[in-house]
Design an enzyme around this catalytic site. Structure first.
Site, PDB file in Angstrom:
ATOM      1  N   HIS A  86       5.934  10.675   5.062  1.00 32.04           N
ATOM      2  CA  HIS A  86       5.828  10.447   6.511  1.00 32.04           C
ATOM      3  C   HIS A  86       7.108   9.830   7.052  1.00 32.04           C
ATOM      4  O   HIS A  86       7.488   8.723   6.640  1.00 32.04           O
ATOM      5  CB  HIS A  86       4.638   9.512   6.802  1.00 32.04           C
ATOM      6  N   HIS A 140       0.823  -1.215   0.000  1.00 39.58           N
ATOM      7  CA  HIS A 140       0.000   0.000   0.000  1.00 39.58           C
ATOM      8  C   HIS A 140       0.854   1.262   0.000  1.00 39.58           C
ATOM      9  O   HIS A 140       0.339   2.369   0.018  1.00 39.58           O
ATOM     10  CB  HIS A 140      -0.981  -0.006   1.177  1.00 39.58           C
ATOM     11  N   GLU A 152      -2.487  13.412   2.601  1.00 34.04           N
ATOM     12  CA  GLU A 152      -3.475  12.942   3.594  1.00 34.04           C
ATOM     13  C   GLU A 152      -3.981  14.138   4.398  1.00 34.04           C
ATOM     14  O   GLU A 152      -5.171  14.408   4.451  1.00 34.04           O
ATOM     15  CB  GLU A 152      -2.825  11.891   4.492  1.00 34.04           C
ATOM     16  N   HIS A 201       7.780   6.572   4.432  1.00 27.97           N
ATOM     17  CA  HIS A 201       6.972   6.100   3.312  1.00 27.97           C
ATOM     18  C   HIS A 201       6.163   7.288   2.801  1.00 27.97           C
ATOM     19  O   HIS A 201       6.217   8.372   3.383  1.00 27.97           O
ATOM     20  CB  HIS A 201       6.039   4.960   3.763  1.00 27.97           C
ATOM     21  N   HIS A 224       2.384   8.802   0.558  1.00 29.70           N
ATOM     22  CA  HIS A 224       1.019   8.655   0.039  1.00 29.70           C
ATOM     23  C   HIS A 224       0.928   9.609  -1.143  1.00 29.70           C
ATOM     24  O   HIS A 224       1.544  10.686  -1.109  1.00 29.70           O
ATOM     25  CB  HIS A 224      -0.003   9.033   1.113  1.00 29.70           C
ATOM     26  N   THR A 246      -2.672   6.540   9.870  1.00 32.91           N
ATOM     27  CA  THR A 246      -3.673   6.875   8.845  1.00 32.91           C
ATOM     28  C   THR A 246      -4.065   5.657   8.008  1.00 32.91           C
ATOM     29  O   THR A 246      -4.850   5.762   7.075  1.00 32.91           O
ATOM     30  CB  THR A 246      -3.135   7.943   7.867  1.00 32.91           C
ATOM     31  N   THR A 247      -3.498   4.494   8.386  1.00 29.92           N
ATOM     32  CA  THR A 247      -3.921   3.247   7.749  1.00 29.92           C
ATOM     33  C   THR A 247      -4.246   2.253   8.862  1.00 29.92           C
ATOM     34  O   THR A 247      -3.764   2.421   9.991  1.00 29.92           O
ATOM     35  CB  THR A 247      -2.801   2.605   6.888  1.00 29.92           C
TER      36      THR A 247
HETATM   37  N1  LIG Z   1       0.621   6.617   7.511  1.00 35.23           N
HETATM   38  S1  LIG Z   1       1.221   6.597   9.000  1.00 35.23           S
HETATM   39  O1  LIG Z   1       2.490   7.310   9.043  1.00 35.23           O
HETATM   40  O2  LIG Z   1       0.195   7.116   9.908  1.00 35.23           O
HETATM   41  C1  LIG Z   1       1.536   4.953   9.489  1.00 35.23           C
HETATM   42  C2  LIG Z   1       2.759   4.613  10.074  1.00 35.23           C
HETATM   43  C3  LIG Z   1       3.005   3.290  10.462  1.00 35.23           C
HETATM   44  C4  LIG Z   1       2.012   2.327  10.263  1.00 35.23           C
HETATM   45  B1  LIG Z   1       2.256   0.872  10.696  1.00 35.23           B
HETATM   46  O3  LIG Z   1       3.479   0.507  11.170  1.00 35.23           O
HETATM   47  O4  LIG Z   1       1.279  -0.063  10.572  1.00 35.23           O
HETATM   48  C5  LIG Z   1       0.784   2.662   9.673  1.00 35.23           C
HETATM   49  C6  LIG Z   1       0.554   3.993   9.287  1.00 35.23           C
HETATM   50 ZN   LIG Z   2       1.741   7.429   6.137  1.00 35.67          ZN
END
Ligand SMILES: NS(=O)(=O)c1ccc(B(O)O)cc1
Ligand SMILES: [Zn+2]
Length: 257
Positions: free
Chosen positions: A117, A64, A104, A92, A94, A199-200
């Site tokens: 992020h 993703h 986001e 990572h 988005h 956010t996931t």
């Molecule tokens: N998109 S986010 O930075 O909020 C984020 C970071 C880590 C994880 B995870 O380690 O599952 C999920 C979302």
């Molecule tokens: Zn993220």
């Protein structure tokens, strides 16, 4: 499995992850006039990053997003983080299918083309990322808006290798140095901060968000490289962003007037 399509996207996540409708979900729309300038909490000890350049870059297509795993010691302190030291774990992104969408967080309803992020965990209080990820003060994520423009040289090691990371689950180690500091905007003093979540899924409410006001530029080619990645369903990995969630009883603070 959750994703970003109509059948498994953000509007369906509440089924398997009821916290999707919680009190401190992310992202949010940042209403700039409602953000509160708070000098004592933020002004006294400036936000500070102390990252060690990676000697090799570990890239993962996790189905993703495209993620870079950090192996060196990188530390984030100050600002809204009090006395705690947060350790850089991974970064990572988005992004959208087109330049008009993809971030986001939004700023007065404005969406950027992408959002980077940098994910950190509270190493002063917890023993690992996995231990910290579910704690209310467990994580701190730096959000950097990305807008089309000149190429970001430090991001080239990722964008130049997306073609080799096409399918979900693909991993590769690139023998090159990468300094995460150079992925940040030049102005790291002006930001908004608020208490939110991943956010996931699993959407844990464990993130102190720090969203920089100044966007960074990536070239059209670098954004296209992201859009050519393939997700876990075999579709083009595009529009992998969650729309803003309700602010509820939260205040957004800002470090600038
Ligand atoms: N998109 S986010 O930075 O909020 C984020 C970071 C880590 C994880 B995870 O380690 O599952 C999920 C979302
Ligand atoms: Zn993220």
């Amino acid at each position: 499995h959750w994703g970003y399509m109509t059948t498994n996207g953000p509007s369906t996540w509440g089924k398997d992850f009821p916290i999707a409708n919680g009190e401190r979900q992310s992202p949010i729309d940042i209403v700039t006039t409602a953000a509160e300038y708070d000098s004592d909490v933020l002004g006294s000890n400036a936000l500070s990053t102390n990252y060690t350049p990676e000697s090799e870059v570990k890239l993962v297509n996790n189905g993703h997003s495209i993620m870079c795993q950090i192996t060196k010691k990188g530390v984030l302190t100050g600002g809204p983080l009090g006395k705690d030291e947060y350790r850089l774990e991974q970064f990572h992104l988005h992004w959208g299918a087109e330049d008009n969408r993809g971030s986001e967080h939004t700023v007065d309803g404005k969406m950027y083309a992408s959002e980077l992020h940098l994910v950190h965990w509270n190493a002063s209080k917890y023993s690992s990322f996995a231990d910290a990820v579910q704690k209310p003060d467990g994580l701190a994520v730096l959000g950097i808006f990305i807008t089309p423009g000149v190429a970001c040289n430090q991001f080239k090691v990722i964008s130049d290798n997306c073609g080799k990371l096409k399918t979900s689950g693909a991993e590769m180690t690139v023998d090159t140095t990468l300094d995460p500091t150079l992925l940040l905007p030049s102005n790291t003093s002006d930001y908004w901060t608020y208490l939110g979540s991943l956010t996931t899924p699993p959407l844990f409410e464990s993130v102190t968000w720090i969203v920089f006001k100044e966007p960074v530029e990536y070239s059209k080619e670098q954004l296209l490289a992201l859009r050519n990645l393939v997700d876990s369903d075999g579709n083009h990995m595009q529009d992998n962003y969650r729309p803003p969630a309700a602010l509820k009883q939260r205040k957004v603070k800002k470090t600038f007037t």
